[in-house]
Design an enzyme around this catalytic site. Structure first.
Site, PDB file in Angstrom:
ATOM      1  N   SER A  13      64.091 -27.901  97.142  1.00 52.69           N
ATOM      2  CA  SER A  13      63.174 -27.941  98.141  1.00 52.69           C
ATOM      3  C   SER A  13      62.971 -26.430  97.439  1.00 52.69           C
ATOM      4  O   SER A  13      61.744 -26.182  96.819  1.00 52.69           O
ATOM      5  CB  SER A  13      62.370 -27.878  99.224  1.00 52.69           C
ATOM      6  OG  SER A  13      63.632 -27.045 100.150  1.00 52.69           O
ATOM      7  N   HIS A 113      68.238 -16.376 100.237  1.00 54.01           N
ATOM      8  CA  HIS A 113      69.919 -16.826 101.741  1.00 54.01           C
ATOM      9  C   HIS A 113      69.351 -17.082 102.944  1.00 54.01           C
ATOM     10  O   HIS A 113      67.971 -17.138 103.457  1.00 54.01           O
ATOM     11  CB  HIS A 113      70.675 -15.840 102.020  1.00 54.01           C
ATOM     12  CG  HIS A 113      71.906 -15.658 102.981  1.00 54.01           C
ATOM     13  ND1 HIS A 113      72.856 -16.631 103.083  1.00 54.01           N
ATOM     14  CD2 HIS A 113      71.758 -15.000 104.654  1.00 54.01           C
ATOM     15  CE1 HIS A 113      73.721 -17.003 103.773  1.00 54.01           C
ATOM     16  NE2 HIS A 113      72.871 -15.833 104.949  1.00 54.01           N
ATOM     17  N   THR A 176      59.891 -22.905 105.621  1.00 56.36           N
ATOM     18  CA  THR A 176      58.544 -23.720 104.588  1.00 56.36           C
ATOM     19  C   THR A 176      57.988 -21.638 104.370  1.00 56.36           C
ATOM     20  O   THR A 176      57.726 -21.707 103.091  1.00 56.36           O
ATOM     21  CB  THR A 176      57.577 -23.580 106.046  1.00 56.36           C
ATOM     22  OG1 THR A 176      57.443 -22.743 107.151  1.00 56.36           O
ATOM     23  CG2 THR A 176      57.480 -24.839 106.920  1.00 56.36           C
TER      24      THR A 176
HETATM   25  C1  GAR Z   1      68.081 -23.208 101.831  1.00 56.30           C
HETATM   26  O1  GAR Z   1      67.358 -22.666 103.209  1.00 56.30           O
HETATM   27  C2  GAR Z   1      68.732 -21.745 101.623  1.00 56.30           C
HETATM   28  O2  GAR Z   1      68.460 -21.001 101.707  1.00 56.30           O
HETATM   29  C3  GAR Z   1      70.544 -22.429 101.608  1.00 56.30           C
HETATM   30  O3  GAR Z   1      70.101 -23.654 101.686  1.00 56.30           O
HETATM   31  C4  GAR Z   1      68.668 -24.155 101.276  1.00 56.30           C
HETATM   32  C5  GAR Z   1      68.503 -25.380 100.808  1.00 56.30           C
HETATM   33  O4  GAR Z   1      67.469 -25.746 100.910  1.00 56.30           O
HETATM   34  N1  GAR Z   1      71.200 -21.373 101.357  1.00 56.30           N
HETATM   35  C6  GAR Z   1      72.130 -21.047 101.488  1.00 56.30           C
HETATM   36  O5  GAR Z   1      72.597 -21.603 102.382  1.00 56.30           O
HETATM   37  C7  GAR Z   1      73.135 -20.374 100.298  1.00 56.30           C
HETATM   38  N2  GAR Z   1      74.509 -20.251 101.290  1.00 56.30           N
HETATM   39  P1  GAR Z   1      66.791 -26.569  99.126  1.00 56.30           P
HETATM   40  O6  GAR Z   1      67.669 -27.053  98.054  1.00 56.30           O
HETATM   41  O7  GAR Z   1      65.951 -27.493 100.010  1.00 56.30           O
HETATM   42  O8  GAR Z   1      65.952 -25.307  98.317  1.00 56.30           O
END
Ligand code: GAR
Length: 193
Positions: A13, A113, A176
């Site tokens: 996302s 993060h 978000t």
């Molecule tokens: C996000 O919340 C990002 O901050 C986190 O994984 C999610 C990915 O969501 N990242 C970590 O935890 C990195 N250590 P997405 O695939 O929908 O962008």
């Protein structure tokens, strides 16, 4: 053209938010930049389909096919370098990177993060913030250094922790904000590259 290469492992996302911002704000014209490729370490990552819908090139480097972290990172770097990246953007890329990889992309490697760093490095950040009694939580865009989740901070967003929050409800509220600050931080950086 400044090429952005985005690495994902899951739903993608944040990647989609960056792609949408690039289209909405005409990054090709205004920043001379484009999302050149999306690369996943998981063949089944949902974000790959999303990227393809946007006609963005995709690659898979399946980490399970490599015996060592070093071998995986070396192949990943080969695949990334084919896209001649100006920026390498980790967007939910759930792999610990070797020092050699981090050094190779020093100064052009970013991560988001899901906590207000330096608090809650690592995993399960939202539940840990709730358990610690935090009244605010959030997300951080930072440069990646060899010290996991400790690189210089580029942007942060805070959200309230509400009574009754679970890890999931808090994660959704934080996400978000991630979708706003990550594209913005990338655009700010590209402007000065
Ligand atoms: C996000 O919340 C990002 O901050 C986190 O994984 C999610 C990915 O969501 N990242 C970590 O935890 C990195 N250590 P997405 O695939 O929908 O962008």
């Amino acid at each position: 053209m400044k090429n952005i290469v985005i690495l994902i492992s899951g739903s993608g996302s944040n990647m989609a938010a960056i792609v949408r911002a690039a289209q909405r704000d005409h990054w090709r014209k205004t920043l001379g930049a484009q999302v050149a490729a999306v690369i996943s370490n998981r063949p089944q990552a949902e974000g790959l389909a999303l990227a393809r819908e946007h006609l963005i090139a995709t690659d898979v480097v399946d980490h399970t096919r490599f015996a060592t972290r070093e071998a995986f990172d070396a192949e990943l770097a080969t695949v990334i370098d084919r896209r001649q990246p100006t920026l390498v953007v980790l967007a939910g890329f759930m792999r610990i990177l070797t020092p050699a990889f981090v050094t190779r992309y020093e100064g052009r490697l970013l991560n988001i993060h899901p906590s207000l760093l330096p608090a809650f490095t690592g995993l399960k950040t939202h539940q840990r913030a709730i358990d610690a009694g935090c009244q605010v939580a959030g997300a951080t865009v930072h440069r990646v250094t060899a010290d996991l989740d400790h690189g210089p901070i580029l942007a942060q967003a805070a959200v309230p922790v509400l009574p009754g929050d679970t890890g999931e409800t808090l994660a959704a509220r934080v996400l978000t904000q991630e979708h706003l600050i990550y594209p913005q931080a990338i655009a700010d950086l590209l402007r000065n590259l």
